[in-house]
Design a protein around this motif. Structure first.
Motif, PDB file in Angstrom:
ATOM      1  N   GLY A  28       8.999 -23.043   0.021  1.00 32.60           N
ATOM      2  CA  GLY A  28       7.682 -23.133   0.877  1.00 32.60           C
ATOM      3  C   GLY A  28       6.483 -23.109   0.162  1.00 32.60           C
ATOM      4  N   THR A  73      13.071 -27.172  -1.553  1.00 30.32           N
ATOM      5  CA  THR A  73      12.490 -28.115  -0.833  1.00 30.32           C
ATOM      6  C   THR A  73      11.043 -29.313  -0.693  1.00 30.32           C
ATOM      7  OG1 THR A  73      11.253 -26.181  -0.372  1.00 30.32           O
ATOM      8  CG2 THR A  73      12.801 -26.595   0.971  1.00 30.32           C
ATOM      9  N   ASP A  74      11.008 -28.977  -2.448  1.00 33.22           N
ATOM     10  CA  ASP A  74       9.905 -29.415  -3.285  1.00 33.22           C
ATOM     11  C   ASP A  74      10.733 -30.593  -4.276  1.00 33.22           C
ATOM     12  OD1 ASP A  74       7.710 -30.447  -4.880  1.00 33.22           O
ATOM     13  OD2 ASP A  74       8.215 -28.681  -6.571  1.00 33.22           O
TER      14      ASP A  74
END
Length: 137
Positions: A28, A73-74
């Motif tokens: 994140g 998560t990207d």
């Protein structure tokens, strides 16, 4: 070995969450300077685990066990993560107010760049904070 401080909102990812998981990637991070700090981390480096927002205190120590790789998560694939292993909780949490109140620590990025989520900590400051936290440097 280098030293760091990583911040997390305890409602999103807490020290207890990390302890339960054991080893987990730090995801994140969406700031270029913080991402550069993640990329600079090497196996064996240590970091203070800091609860941000309401708590504003160091609660544990983690160790880098996996160097930077793409953040899963990207969706764009431009950010990175590192793997951290939970090492130990601190005996006495060290608050931001304590750090700000100690002139030996006023140069830290935690004080000067308070919104940055991954920051370096110099060796002398690491030892000072470990002393305040009741853990071995």
């Amino acid at each position: 070995m280098a030293f760091w401080l990583v911040k997390s909102e305890p409602t999103a990812w807490s020290w207890d969450d990390h302890v339960k998981k054991g080893v987990q990637y730090w995801d994140g991070v969406r700031n270029h300077q913080a991402a550069a700090n993640l990329k600079a981390m090497r196996r064996g480096d240590r970091a203070f685990f800091y609860h941000s927002v309401e708590e504003k205190r160091i609660v544990g120590v983690v160790e880098v066990v996996g160097e930077s790789y793409p953040d899963p998560t990207d969706p764009e694939g431009k950010w990175v993560v590192v793997d951290f292993k939970a090492l130990m909780p601190v005996k006495t949490p060290v608050t931001l107010a304590q750090i700000k109140g100690d002139p030996r620590l006023d140069h830290l990025a935690l004080v000067r760049q308070s919104r940055l989520s991954v920051t370096p900590v110099d060796e002398e400051s690491w030892r000072i904070i470990c002393g305040l936290a009741g853990v071995e440097a």
